[in-house]
Design a protein around this motif. Structure first.
Motif, PDB file in Angstrom:
ATOM      1  N   MET A 224      14.873  32.502 114.175  1.00  0.00           N
ATOM      2  CA  MET A 224      16.119  32.795 113.506  1.00  0.00           C
ATOM      3  C   MET A 224      16.327  31.870 112.304  1.00  0.00           C
ATOM      4  SD  MET A 224      18.425  34.955 113.775  1.00  0.00           S
ATOM      5  CE  MET A 224      19.950  35.469 114.395  1.00  0.00           C
ATOM      6  N   THR A 225      15.971  30.598 112.454  1.00  0.00           N
ATOM      7  CA  THR A 225      16.094  29.642 111.354  1.00  0.00           C
ATOM      8  C   THR A 225      15.182  30.045 110.202  1.00  0.00           C
ATOM      9  OG1 THR A 225      16.536  27.925 112.981  1.00  0.00           O
ATOM     10  CG2 THR A 225      15.972  27.216 110.762  1.00  0.00           C
ATOM     11  N   ASN A 226      13.998  30.541 110.538  1.00  0.00           N
ATOM     12  CA  ASN A 226      13.060  30.983 109.518  1.00  0.00           C
ATOM     13  C   ASN A 226      13.647  32.150 108.712  1.00  0.00           C
ATOM     14  OD1 ASN A 226      10.769  31.189 108.012  1.00  0.00           O
ATOM     15  ND2 ASN A 226       9.612  32.311 109.564  1.00  0.00           N
ATOM     16  N   LEU A 227      14.341  33.045 109.368  1.00  0.00           N
ATOM     17  CA  LEU A 227      14.969  34.192 108.703  1.00  0.00           C
ATOM     18  C   LEU A 227      16.018  33.730 107.697  1.00  0.00           C
ATOM     19  CD1 LEU A 227      15.282  37.282 108.552  1.00  0.00           C
ATOM     20  CD2 LEU A 227      17.028  37.071 110.315  1.00  0.00           C
ATOM     21  N   PHE A 228      16.854  32.783 108.095  1.00  0.00           N
ATOM     22  CA  PHE A 228      17.880  32.262 107.186  1.00  0.00           C
ATOM     23  C   PHE A 228      17.256  31.512 106.017  1.00  0.00           C
ATOM     24  CE2 PHE A 228      20.759  32.526 110.997  1.00  0.00           C
ATOM     25  CZ  PHE A 228      21.562  33.531 110.463  1.00  0.00           C
ATOM     26  N   ALA A 229      16.206  30.781 106.262  1.00  0.00           N
ATOM     27  CA  ALA A 229      15.524  30.042 105.195  1.00  0.00           C
ATOM     28  C   ALA A 229      14.933  31.001 104.172  1.00  0.00           C
ATOM     29  CB  ALA A 229      14.438  29.146 105.780  1.00  0.00           C
ATOM     30  N   ARG A 230      14.323  32.083 104.641  1.00  0.00           N
ATOM     31  CA  ARG A 230      13.781  33.083 103.709  1.00  0.00           C
ATOM     32  C   ARG A 230      14.894  33.758 102.928  1.00  0.00           C
ATOM     33  NH1 ARG A 230      10.220  36.417 107.580  1.00  0.00           N
ATOM     34  NH2 ARG A 230      11.791  37.884 106.931  1.00  0.00           N
ATOM     35  N   PHE A 231      16.016  34.041 103.587  1.00  0.00           N
ATOM     36  CA  PHE A 231      17.141  34.691 102.922  1.00  0.00           C
ATOM     37  C   PHE A 231      17.697  33.815 101.808  1.00  0.00           C
ATOM     38  CE2 PHE A 231      21.740  35.557 102.614  1.00  0.00           C
ATOM     39  CZ  PHE A 231      21.678  36.888 102.210  1.00  0.00           C
ATOM     40  N   ILE A 232      17.819  32.528 102.041  1.00  0.00           N
ATOM     41  CA  ILE A 232      18.360  31.606 101.044  1.00  0.00           C
ATOM     42  C   ILE A 232      17.407  31.452  99.865  1.00  0.00           C
ATOM     43  CG2 ILE A 232      18.965  29.186 100.656  1.00  0.00           C
ATOM     44  CD1 ILE A 232      20.190  29.202 103.478  1.00  0.00           C
ATOM     45  N   LYS A 233      16.091  31.462 100.130  1.00  0.00           N
ATOM     46  CA  LYS A 233      15.106  31.293  99.065  1.00  0.00           C
ATOM     47  C   LYS A 233      14.887  32.568  98.254  1.00  0.00           C
ATOM     48  CE  LYS A 233      12.484  27.630 101.284  1.00  0.00           C
ATOM     49  NZ  LYS A 233      11.196  27.228 101.856  1.00  0.00           N
ATOM     50  N   ASN A 234      15.315  33.706  98.760  1.00  0.00           N
ATOM     51  CA  ASN A 234      15.106  34.978  98.083  1.00  0.00           C
ATOM     52  C   ASN A 234      15.992  35.052  96.844  1.00  0.00           C
ATOM     53  OD1 ASN A 234      14.570  37.553  97.322  1.00  0.00           O
ATOM     54  ND2 ASN A 234      15.219  38.513  99.233  1.00  0.00           N
ATOM     55  N   GLU A 235      15.376  35.181  95.672  1.00  0.00           N
ATOM     56  CA  GLU A 235      16.124  35.235  94.419  1.00  0.00           C
ATOM     57  C   GLU A 235      16.034  36.600  93.746  1.00  0.00           C
ATOM     58  OE1 GLU A 235      14.901  32.106  91.876  1.00  0.00           O
ATOM     59  OE2 GLU A 235      15.492  30.525  93.262  1.00  0.00           O
ATOM     60  N   SER A 236      15.521  37.604  94.411  1.00  0.00           N
ATOM     61  CA  SER A 236      15.354  38.906  93.764  1.00  0.00           C
ATOM     62  C   SER A 236      16.692  39.541  93.422  1.00  0.00           C
ATOM     63  CB  SER A 236      14.537  39.837  94.653  1.00  0.00           C
ATOM     64  OG  SER A 236      15.204  40.077  95.871  1.00  0.00           O
ATOM     65  N   GLY A 237      17.710  39.318  94.223  1.00  0.00           N
ATOM     66  CA  GLY A 237      19.027  39.861  93.912  1.00  0.00           C
ATOM     67  C   GLY A 237      19.610  39.228  92.662  1.00  0.00           C
ATOM     68  N   ALA A 238      19.444  37.919  92.524  1.00  0.00           N
ATOM     69  CA  ALA A 238      19.935  37.219  91.335  1.00  0.00           C
ATOM     70  C   ALA A 238      19.196  37.697  90.096  1.00  0.00           C
ATOM     71  CB  ALA A 238      19.781  35.723  91.509  1.00  0.00           C
ATOM     72  N   THR A 239      17.911  37.927  90.216  1.00  0.00           N
ATOM     73  CA  THR A 239      17.121  38.415  89.092  1.00  0.00           C
ATOM     74  C   THR A 239      17.584  39.803  88.679  1.00  0.00           C
ATOM     75  OG1 THR A 239      15.240  37.123  89.860  1.00  0.00           O
ATOM     76  CG2 THR A 239      14.777  38.870  88.288  1.00  0.00           C
TER      77      THR A 239
END
Length: 56
Positions: free
Chosen positions: A1-16
């Protein structure tokens, strides 16, 4: 579950995607402004030409 949140926070495709959307909106506003100015200028030119042709 922690890994999922870490990936979500690092994902910048929405900002792009938002940045590209803002750039596209800015380009559209600039294009509309330029075309409006050019259109008004062309209308004036064609009106002057038409008046000159009617006078001959």
């Amino acid at each position: 579950m922690t890994n999922l949140f870490a990936r979500f926070i690092k994902n910048e495709s929405g900002a792009t995607a938002i940045e590209y959307g803002l750039i596209a909106a800015l380009v559209a506003v600039a294009a509309i402004g330029g075309m409006t100015t050019l259109g008004t200028s062309l209308k004036t030119q064609f009106t002057d030409i038409g008046g000159a042709l009617k006078g001959k």
